[in-house]
Enzyme design. Structure first.
Site, PDB file in Angstrom:
ATOM      1  N   VAL A  27      21.867 -32.374 -81.331  1.00 29.61           N
ATOM      2  CA  VAL A  27      20.777 -32.548 -82.298  1.00 29.61           C
ATOM      3  C   VAL A  27      21.342 -32.853 -83.681  1.00 29.61           C
ATOM      4  CG1 VAL A  27      18.842 -31.400 -83.460  1.00 29.61           C
ATOM      5  CG2 VAL A  27      19.204 -31.042 -81.007  1.00 29.61           C
ATOM      6  N   ARG A  43      35.453 -24.101 -83.856  1.00 31.10           N
ATOM      7  CA  ARG A  43      35.815 -25.006 -82.760  1.00 31.10           C
ATOM      8  C   ARG A  43      35.863 -26.462 -83.203  1.00 31.10           C
ATOM      9  NH1 ARG A  43      32.209 -21.396 -80.248  1.00 31.10           N
ATOM     10  NH2 ARG A  43      30.465 -22.641 -81.000  1.00 31.10           N
ATOM     11  N   ARG A  58      10.713 -18.721 -85.425  1.00 30.95           N
ATOM     12  CA  ARG A  58       9.466 -19.449 -85.108  1.00 30.95           C
ATOM     13  C   ARG A  58       8.236 -18.550 -85.089  1.00 30.95           C
ATOM     14  NH1 ARG A  58      12.072 -22.608 -80.084  1.00 30.95           N
ATOM     15  NH2 ARG A  58      13.260 -24.177 -81.209  1.00 30.95           N
ATOM     16  N   CYS A  72      11.306 -27.922 -78.278  1.00 29.08           N
ATOM     17  CA  CYS A  72      11.178 -29.363 -77.995  1.00 29.08           C
ATOM     18  C   CYS A  72       9.986 -29.693 -77.090  1.00 29.08           C
ATOM     19  CB  CYS A  72      12.469 -29.911 -77.409  1.00 29.08           C
ATOM     20  SG  CYS A  72      13.275 -28.847 -76.210  1.00 29.08           S
ATOM     21  N   GLN A  98      12.239 -31.134 -67.826  1.00 27.53           N
ATOM     22  CA  GLN A  98      13.035 -31.190 -69.046  1.00 27.53           C
ATOM     23  C   GLN A  98      14.450 -31.721 -68.796  1.00 27.53           C
ATOM     24  OE1 GLN A  98      10.732 -27.230 -70.714  1.00 27.53           O
ATOM     25  NE2 GLN A  98      12.719 -27.696 -71.601  1.00 27.53           N
ATOM     26  N   SER A 117      19.952 -32.655 -71.642  1.00 28.00           N
ATOM     27  CA  SER A 117      20.406 -32.591 -73.044  1.00 28.00           C
ATOM     28  C   SER A 117      19.653 -31.536 -73.843  1.00 28.00           C
ATOM     29  CB  SER A 117      20.267 -33.956 -73.732  1.00 28.00           C
ATOM     30  OG  SER A 117      18.899 -34.341 -73.796  1.00 28.00           O
ATOM     31  N   HIS A 167      12.084 -35.377 -72.357  1.00 25.75           N
ATOM     32  CA  HIS A 167      11.292 -34.390 -71.605  1.00 25.75           C
ATOM     33  C   HIS A 167       9.962 -35.018 -71.179  1.00 25.75           C
ATOM     34  CE1 HIS A 167      14.179 -31.478 -72.680  1.00 25.75           C
ATOM     35  NE2 HIS A 167      13.494 -30.703 -73.492  1.00 25.75           N
TER      36      HIS A 167
HETATM   37  N1  LIG Z   1      18.962 -30.176 -77.427  1.00 27.97           N
HETATM   38  C1  LIG Z   1      17.657 -30.224 -77.650  1.00 27.97           C
HETATM   39  O1  LIG Z   1      16.908 -31.042 -77.073  1.00 27.97           O
HETATM   40  C2  LIG Z   1      17.024 -29.270 -78.621  1.00 27.97           C
HETATM   41  C3  LIG Z   1      15.680 -29.437 -78.943  1.00 27.97           C
HETATM   42  C4  LIG Z   1      15.069 -28.545 -79.830  1.00 27.97           C
HETATM   43  C5  LIG Z   1      15.815 -27.523 -80.366  1.00 27.97           C
HETATM   44  N2  LIG Z   1      17.134 -27.382 -80.028  1.00 27.97           N
HETATM   45  C6  LIG Z   1      17.885 -26.300 -80.642  1.00 27.97           C
HETATM   46  O2  LIG Z   1      18.815 -26.879 -81.543  1.00 27.97           O
HETATM   47  C7  LIG Z   1      20.017 -26.111 -81.580  1.00 27.97           C
HETATM   48  C8  LIG Z   1      21.205 -26.988 -81.250  1.00 27.97           C
HETATM   49  O3  LIG Z   1      21.025 -27.621 -80.006  1.00 27.97           O
HETATM   50  P1  LIG Z   1      22.034 -28.730 -79.472  1.00 27.97           P
HETATM   51  O4  LIG Z   1      21.419 -29.243 -78.228  1.00 27.97           O
HETATM   52  O5  LIG Z   1      22.416 -29.685 -80.545  1.00 27.97           O
HETATM   53  O6  LIG Z   1      23.306 -27.826 -79.098  1.00 27.97           O
HETATM   54  P2  LIG Z   1      24.856 -28.230 -78.984  1.00 27.97           P
HETATM   55  O7  LIG Z   1      25.021 -29.650 -78.588  1.00 27.97           O
HETATM   56  O8  LIG Z   1      25.464 -27.178 -78.138  1.00 27.97           O
HETATM   57  O9  LIG Z   1      25.386 -28.076 -80.492  1.00 27.97           O
HETATM   58  C9  LIG Z   1      25.440 -26.817 -81.115  1.00 27.97           C
HETATM   59  C10 LIG Z   1      25.942 -26.971 -82.529  1.00 27.97           C
HETATM   60  O10 LIG Z   1      25.883 -25.689 -83.156  1.00 27.97           O
HETATM   61  C11 LIG Z   1      27.165 -25.328 -83.640  1.00 27.97           C
HETATM   62  N3  LIG Z   1      27.337 -23.889 -83.541  1.00 27.97           N
HETATM   63  C12 LIG Z   1      27.132 -23.114 -82.450  1.00 27.97           C
HETATM   64  N4  LIG Z   1      27.372 -21.813 -82.750  1.00 27.97           N
HETATM   65  C13 LIG Z   1      27.737 -21.785 -84.041  1.00 27.97           C
HETATM   66  C14 LIG Z   1      28.115 -20.746 -84.937  1.00 27.97           C
HETATM   67  N5  LIG Z   1      28.161 -19.460 -84.562  1.00 27.97           N
HETATM   68  N6  LIG Z   1      28.422 -21.077 -86.208  1.00 27.97           N
HETATM   69  C15 LIG Z   1      28.384 -22.371 -86.622  1.00 27.97           C
HETATM   70  N7  LIG Z   1      28.034 -23.397 -85.815  1.00 27.97           N
HETATM   71  C16 LIG Z   1      27.714 -23.106 -84.545  1.00 27.97           C
HETATM   72  C17 LIG Z   1      28.134 -26.101 -82.779  1.00 27.97           C
HETATM   73  O11 LIG Z   1      29.352 -26.220 -83.439  1.00 27.97           O
HETATM   74  P3  LIG Z   1      30.734 -26.500 -82.655  1.00 27.97           P
HETATM   75  O12 LIG Z   1      30.756 -27.969 -82.355  1.00 27.97           O
HETATM   76  O13 LIG Z   1      31.759 -26.067 -83.637  1.00 27.97           O
HETATM   77  O14 LIG Z   1      30.709 -25.657 -81.417  1.00 27.97           O
HETATM   78  C18 LIG Z   1      27.392 -27.422 -82.629  1.00 27.97           C
HETATM   79  O15 LIG Z   1      27.569 -28.197 -83.790  1.00 27.97           O
HETATM   80  C19 LIG Z   1      19.773 -24.946 -80.620  1.00 27.97           C
HETATM   81  O16 LIG Z   1      19.253 -23.859 -81.338  1.00 27.97           O
HETATM   82  C20 LIG Z   1      18.721 -25.488 -79.673  1.00 27.97           C
HETATM   83  O17 LIG Z   1      17.965 -24.485 -79.070  1.00 27.97           O
HETATM   84  C21 LIG Z   1      17.748 -28.237 -79.180  1.00 27.97           C
END
Ligand SMILES: NC(=O)c1ccc[n+]([C@@H]2O[C@H](COP(=O)([O-])OP(=O)(O)OC[C@H]3O[C@@H](n4cnc5c(N)ncnc54)[C@H](OP(=O)(O)O)[C@@H]3O)[C@@H](O)[C@H]2O)c1
Length: 338
Positions: free
Chosen positions: A12, A37, A97, A130, A157, A160, A241
Site C-alpha cells: 500500500v 528491515r 477505526r 478494503c 478477496q 495482496s 477484491h
Molecule cells: N494490502 C491491502 O489491500 C490493504 C488494504 C487496506 C488496508 N491495508 C492495511 O495497510 C497496512 C499495510 O498493508 P500492506 O499490504 O502494504 O502490508 P505490507 O506489504 O506487509 O507492508 C507493510 C509495511 O509496514 C511496515 N512496517 C511493518 N511493521 C512495522 C513497524 N513495526 N514499524 C515500522 N514499519 C513497519 C513495513 O516495513 P518493512 O518493509 O521495513 O517491513 C512495510 O513498509 C496494514 O495495516 C493493512 O491491514 C492493506
C-alpha cells in the site's frame, strides 16, 4: 505540505507514494519510513530516489500529513506521537477505526466529517477496511435513495490484501514449494479458496467479517439498526477484491431507479446490463468501484443483488487515503478514473 509515509516499502505504501507524486500540495521531499528491515531501501519519487529509514518519534516533527500503512501495532505506537506533533495521520490499519473520536472516512460518503477536522491542527483519521470501502460505496447511494434494511455480503478477496509476505508465500506455493513454517495461511492458498481471514472469534466469525459489519454501520451512520452479515473468502487472485452483495431496501425500488441512484454516485462505474460485470483482472490499477450483475431478488421485491469489484490497494487503501489527504490539504477530492 510536508508528508511522511509510514510503511512506504509495503504494497500500500508504494502505491501511496506513486499517487502522492501527482499532488501539487505535496512537498518534494517526503519522509519515507518503515522498520529496520527496509532501512536504506530506495524508492522513486518524481524521478528522484529517496531512501526509507527506520521510524523514530522525531521523524514526525514538522510533518503535516502522515500517511500510515504499517499495521495496527505501529499505528498505535506512532499515531498519537505524529498527531501530537501537529500532523494529520491518515491510518490504514484497524487500530483507530472504531474509536468514537476518530472519523472513519470514505470521502464520497462522509468526507464532510473532514471539514470539522480540518479546522484543527493535527489528529487521526481512519481509512476503512478494503472490502468495507467498496461495499460502502455501493451501499451509500441505495441508503440515500431508498434506505437500507439489511446488507448481506460474501467477499472474494485478493492475496495482496494480506500484504507483500502473503503474495510472496502464495507465489512460492504456486511454484510447488511447501507452505512456510509457521504457515502464513490457515490452509494451502495456491489453487484454493479460504473462508477465513484474520483471527477467529467466539461467535464463529473471523476478524475480517466483523470488520466489514461494524465499519459499514459506522460509515453509513447506522450503528444501531442496520442488519449486516459477511462471509470473507481469500481467493487466489493477485489484486482486486470482489463481493457478491444482497441489499434489502426499506422502500420499493425498481431496477431502473436503483441503477440511476448508483450511476449518480461519484466513484462508481455501473454496468448497464444485469448480465454484465467487471473482474479483478480487468479493473486492477484503477481507482473506481465497479457494480455489475445488478438485478432484483425474484423472491423479495425490496431486495437487490449485485457484484462489486475494486482494487484493494487503490480505492481499498492508497487512493482512499490520498482522497482524504486532498481534502485535508484544502482541495476537492479528485474523482475516480473510469
Ligand atoms: N494490502 C491491502 O489491500 C490493504 C488494504 C487496506 C488496508 N491495508 C492495511 O495497510 C497496512 C499495510 O498493508 P500492506 O499490504 O502494504 O502490508 P505490507 O506489504 O506487509 O507492508 C507493510 C509495511 O509496514 C511496515 N512496517 C511493518 N511493521 C512495522 C513497524 N513495526 N514499524 C515500522 N514499519 C513497519 C513495513 O516495513 P518493512 O518493509 O521495513 O517491513 C512495510 O513498509 C496494514 O495495516 C493493512 O491491514 C492493506
Amino acid at each position: 505540505m510536508k508528508v511522511a509515509i509510514l510503511g512506504a516499502t509495503g504494497l500500500v505504501g508504494r502505491r501511496m507514494l506513486a499517487l502522492l507524486a501527482d499532488r501539487p500540495w505535496a512537498d518534494p521531499d517526503p519522509v519515507l519510513l518503515g522498520s529496520e528491515r527496509s532501512a536504506g531501501v530506495r524508492l522513486d519519487f518524481r524521478g528522484r530516489s529517496i531512501p526509507s529509514k527506520a521510524v523514530s518519534p522525531e521523524d514526525f516533527e514538522g510533518v503535516e500529513i502522515a500517511l500510515f500503512s504499517a499495521g495496527a501495532a505501529a499505528a498505535r505506537r506512532f499515531g498519537p506521537i505524529a498527531a501530537a506533533a501537529g500532523a494529520w495521520v491518515i491510518d490504514n490499519s484497524s487500530a483507530f477505526r472504531m474509536d468514537p473520536d476518530v472519523p472513519l472516512v470514505v470521502p464520497e460518503i462522509n468526507g464532510g466529517l473532514l471539514a470539522a477536522a480540518g479546522r484543527g491542527s493535527g489528529g487521526i483519521i481512519a481509512n476503512p477496511n478494503c472490502s468495507t470501502i467498496q461495499i460502502a460505496m455501493a451501499a451509500a447511494p441505495l441508503e440515500l435513495a431508498f434506505g437500507l434494511a439489511e446488507v448481506h455480503v460474501t467477499t472474494l478477496q485478493a492475496v495482496s490484501g494480506a500484504g507483500q509476505s502473503a503474495l510472496d508465500e502464495w507465489r512460492r506455493q504456486e511454484d510447488g514449494l511447501p507452505p512456510c513454517d509457521p504457515p502464513l495461511f490457515a490452509r494451502p492458498m495456491a489453487r484454493n479458496v479460504l473462508p477465513c481471514i484474520g483471527g477467529p472469534a467466539a461467535d464463529g466469525s473471523f476478524e475480517e467479517e466483523a470488520k466489514v459489519v461494524r465499519e459499514l454501520r459506522k460509515i453509513l451512520g447506522r450503528a444501531g439498526d442496520l442488519g449486516v452479515t459477511c462471509t470473507a473468502v481469500r481467493v487466489p487472485v493477485q489484486d482486486g477484491h470482489s463481493a457478491a452483495v444482497r441489499f434489502v431496501l426499506q422502500r420499493d425500488a425498481d431496477l431502473e431507479a436503483a441503477t440511476a441512484a448508483l450511476r449518480g454516485f461519484p466513484g462508481l462505474v455501473v454496468a448497464s446490463d444485469p448480465l454484465d460485470f467487471a473482474t479483478p483482472l480487468e479493473i486492477a490499477g484503477g481507482n473506481a468501484v465497479h457494480v455489475g450483475r445488478l438485478r432484483r431478488d425474484p423472491d423479495h421485491r425490496r431486495a437487490l443483488l449485485a457484484w462489486v469489484v475494486a482494487d484493494n490497494l487503490l480505492k481499498g487503501a492508497a487512493w482512499n487515503a490520498l482522497q482524504i489527504a486532498d481534502l485535508l490539504a484544502g482541495g476537492a477530492a479528485t474523482g475516480a478514473d473510469r
